[in-house]
Scaffold this active site. Structure first.
Site, PDB file in Angstrom:
ATOM      1  N   GLU A 281     -16.004  -4.672   7.636  1.00 26.46           N
ATOM      2  CA  GLU A 281     -17.296  -4.154   8.117  1.00 26.46           C
ATOM      3  C   GLU A 281     -18.106  -3.564   6.966  1.00 26.46           C
ATOM      4  OE1 GLU A 281     -17.846  -5.394  10.810  1.00 26.46           O
ATOM      5  OE2 GLU A 281     -15.801  -5.669  11.561  1.00 26.46           O
ATOM      6  N   TYR A 366     -15.505 -17.672   9.901  1.00 27.12           N
ATOM      7  CA  TYR A 366     -14.783 -16.637   9.159  1.00 27.12           C
ATOM      8  C   TYR A 366     -13.898 -17.246   8.077  1.00 27.12           C
ATOM      9  CZ  TYR A 366     -15.957 -13.087  12.701  1.00 27.12           C
ATOM     10  OH  TYR A 366     -16.617 -12.221  13.524  1.00 27.12           O
TER      11      TYR A 366
HETATM   12  N1  BES Z   1     -20.103  -8.986  13.194  1.00 27.27           N
HETATM   13  C1  BES Z   1     -18.781  -9.166  13.684  1.00 27.27           C
HETATM   14  C2  BES Z   1     -18.682  -9.021  15.172  1.00 27.27           C
HETATM   15  C3  BES Z   1     -19.490 -10.051  15.946  1.00 27.27           C
HETATM   16  C4  BES Z   1     -19.558 -11.369  15.533  1.00 27.27           C
HETATM   17  C5  BES Z   1     -20.145  -9.671  17.089  1.00 27.27           C
HETATM   18  C6  BES Z   1     -20.314 -12.283  16.264  1.00 27.27           C
HETATM   19  C7  BES Z   1     -20.878 -10.575  17.817  1.00 27.27           C
HETATM   20  C8  BES Z   1     -20.978 -11.897  17.405  1.00 27.27           C
HETATM   21  C9  BES Z   1     -17.797  -8.201  13.006  1.00 27.27           C
HETATM   22  O1  BES Z   1     -18.082  -7.956  11.674  1.00 27.27           O
HETATM   23  C10 BES Z   1     -16.434  -8.846  13.020  1.00 27.27           C
HETATM   24  O2  BES Z   1     -16.302  -9.888  12.451  1.00 27.27           O
HETATM   25  N2  BES Z   1     -15.465  -8.222  13.660  1.00 27.27           N
HETATM   26  C11 BES Z   1     -14.096  -8.712  13.719  1.00 27.27           C
HETATM   27  C12 BES Z   1     -13.211  -7.963  12.795  1.00 27.27           C
HETATM   28  C13 BES Z   1     -12.947  -8.561  11.469  1.00 27.27           C
HETATM   29  C14 BES Z   1     -11.923  -7.771  10.704  1.00 27.27           C
HETATM   30  C15 BES Z   1     -12.651 -10.022  11.436  1.00 27.27           C
HETATM   31  C16 BES Z   1     -13.557  -8.439  15.110  1.00 27.27           C
HETATM   32  O3  BES Z   1     -14.215  -7.745  15.869  1.00 27.27           O
HETATM   33  O4  BES Z   1     -12.479  -8.926  15.410  1.00 27.27           O
HETATM   34 ZN    ZN Z   2     -17.733  -9.710  10.514  1.00 20.24          ZN
END
Ligand code: BES
Ligand code: ZN
Length: 584
Positions: A281, A366
């Site tokens: 984050e 990702y």
């Molecule tokens: N920005 C994302 C969360 C998100 C992505 C919300 C797409 C809505 C639509 C956040 O940065 C994220 O990727 N969170 C991951 C954690 C991360 C360590 C991979 C999660 O929530 O699992």
């Molecule tokens: Zn993210």
């Protein structure tokens, strides 16, 4: 053009928002008045905002006289257009609204749904397209505005937002402002019984009092992470870096709200084993919040870059072996998920025409995105790649860009000077083809290799208690559980559980992996723990695989539906939106 927004920033664009918000916990309603400052590119065009489930009460010019407006029909989970007719001299308009029960961004929690169980709580989640359910604005990542807010909350309620915290008014109202332009999905608010503890001069942790000490301990490396990220990627541009631990229903692991990461309590494991989430984050402060994807089809520019940056930060602070474990586990997750995805979903620059942004959400943006960047790094060397990254963040700072913008920059700044690398890099297969290109890096961790050795011994008949597991870290246990063969006999599950206490694990990642194995292998001793987990935790990443696994058999589906009926009121709309589809 952004297919997931009704706004027409090419005609009239919102440049600044000045909001007055009132939080009404009894009516579960946010009432707002906002002045929207406009840049009018086409003087004849109306202002078009995104709105979903909002009650628009009035629209006026700065002269106080009403302006005519209409709300067009909502469709496809994207809300509708709020069209405001502007008069000649209008450089701003004032909109008054209230949220309804359809405000999917908001979750209002009863006291008993929080960690401490003492006071009610409210938090928002804007990404991907939910800000329009609580604020009428141009809800596209391609539109950036600065903003400020005054927030009135009931006595005793503390409020934080994704911005700089200013002062409190004499009447107790909270003041926030953000002088850097950001897209609407990054506007966020949390309110409840929360307290703050500093980690450093510029970083700290917010949480409910009962969680604060543990969270502060878990995230004590926050300052080191910010410092490492600055060394690697350039100055941190957002002033403070704070993190709030939300109640367990928060549907994501984390959300990169500027100045204030929102995080699930399920990463507070007691041993820092899951803090890569903070690195992630935080990394969005560069990839995402500083340089932003301009529409959902380019989501990998946010998430792929951020996973790459996250791995670099983790390597700096916890060493290459930890980072290697995380890379190996990440690649495995990607490979598993690729088996379940349609070809179009496996593409980095994916075609979301006629689809909701959530449909493009998977490990592909990702992990495949991060692997692409690691491949470039491998070809040009780390030094050159770091130099490129720094220049890229400068070149596009506070802008929203497409995959083509990135590729143009890559070619100009980096590949032009590295002709051999340029020849070897197959951009088309990385960016526009499904699957994983053959030159994707396969990192192998020594600590995970040791796990493979023990797994082999177990398969050859060695009892769990005789395995060399002493000193194993969370990542090794995850690799162990994921490496167990299927199916397992009840006796084998019991022996593993007796030796390693998986059902009692306090680590949410280990527990969720074990619960999946328990469902697949009908290990009923984990039933009570499974039910407690589903009732307490609202994080979609855990819920989706568990409910999906249950739904694979008729008895499991019946059980899933019964559990879901009880737990559903406790989940955020982000999670119920996904789970309703699985359990319909
Ligand atoms: N920005 C994302 C969360 C998100 C992505 C919300 C797409 C809505 C639509 C956040 O940065 C994220 O990727 N969170 C991951 C954690 C991360 C360590 C991979 C999660 O929530 O699992
Ligand atoms: Zn993210």
């Amino acid at each position: 053009m952004d297919r997931h927004s009704h706004s027409r920033p090419d005609q009239v664009v919102v440049r600044h928002l000045d909001m007055d918000l009132r939080l009404d916990f009894d009516r579960r309603e946010v009432r707002g008045v906002a002045r929207l400052d406009l840049e009018r590119k086409d003087p004849a065009a109306p202002l078009v905002l995104d709105a979903q489930g909002l009650g628009i009460e009035a629209v006026a010019g700065l002269d106080g006289a009403p302006r005519s407006f209409r709300l067009e029909p909502e469709h496809d989970g994207l809300g509708g257009a709020l069209v405001i007719e502007l008069e000649r001299g209008d450089a701003a308009v004032r909109v008054a609204w209230r949220t309804t029960e359809h405000a999917d961004a908001l979750q209002w929690l009863e006291a008993e749904q929080t960690g401490d169980g003492v006071a009610p709580f409210l938090y928002t989640q804007g990404q991907a397209v939910l800000t329009r359910t609580w604020i009428p604005t141009q809800d596209s990542p391609g539109v950036r505005a600065t903003w400020e807010a005054r927030v009135e909350a009931p006595p005793g309620v503390e409020v934080v937002m994704s911005a700089e915290r200013r002062w409190r008014d004499a009447d107790g109202a909270f003041r926030f402002s953000l002088s850097r332009p950001v897209p609407a999905y990054l506007v966020a608010l949390a309110a409840g019984r929360i307290e703050f503890r500093p980690v450093s001069e510029r970083a700290g942790v917010w949480a409910e009092p009962g969680m604060l000490a543990r969270a502060h301990e878990e995230f004590s490396d926050m300052e080191a992470m910010v410092a490492a990220a600055e060394r690697l990627f350039g100055a941190y541009r957002w002033g403070r870096y704070d993190l709030i631990v939300l109640p367990p229903s928060f549907p994501f692991g984390g959300m990169e709200n500027p100045c204030m990461t929102f995080a699930t309590p399920t990463v507070v494991a007691g041993d820092k084993s899951l803090v890569s989430l903070v690195a992630h984050e935080l990394a969005h402060s560069w990839s995402g919040n500083l340089v932003t994807f301009s529409s959902a089809k380019d989501a990998w520019l946010n998430e792929g870059f951020t996973v790459y940056l996250e791995q670099r930060i983790m390597e700096q602070i916890y060493g290459p072996e930890r980072s290697n474990m995380e890379k190996q586990l990440g690649r495995r997750d990607l490979e598993e998920e690729l088996k379940t995805l349609e070809p179009w979903q496996q593409v980095l620059e994916c075609n979301l025409q006629g689809r909701h942004p959530d449909e493009g959400f998977s490990q592909v943006p990702y992990e495949k995105g991060a692997l692409f960047l690691r491949r470039i790094e491998e070809l040009v060397g780390r030094k050159a790649f770091d130099k490129f990254l720094n220049r890229y963040f400068k070149q596009f700072q506070f802008q929203s860009i497409t995959t083509s913008d990135f590729l143009a920059s890559l070619n100009e700044i980096l590949l032009a000077d590295h002709p051999v690398a340029a020849k070897k890099l197959d951009i088309d297969s990385w960016v526009r083809q499904p699957g994983l290109p053959p030159d994707a890096q396969a990192v192998t961790s020594e600590l995970l290799r040791q796990v493979d050795t023990e797994l082999a011994r177990w398969k050859s008949g060695v009892t769990p208690g005789e395995l060399a597991t002493s000193g194993w870290v969370t990542h090794q246990w995850l690799h162990f559980i994921q490496g167990l063969p299927e199916p397992l006999l009840a006796g084998q599950m019991r022996a593993l559980d007796n030796a390693f206490q998986f059902t009692q694990s306090g680590n949410s990642e280990i527990l969720s992996q074990w619960l999946l194995a328990a469902i697949r292998n009908r290990y009923t001793q984990a039933d009570a723990r499974l039910e407690a987990f589903l009732m307490n935790v609202g994080r979609r990443k855990f819920l989706k695989p568990i409910y999906s696994e249950l739904a694979k058999t008729p008895e499991g589906l019946a059980r899933a539906r019964a559990l879901y009926a009880k737990a559903r009121p406790r989940y955020h709309a982000v999670s119920t939106g996904t789970l309703d589809g699985i359990l319909k």
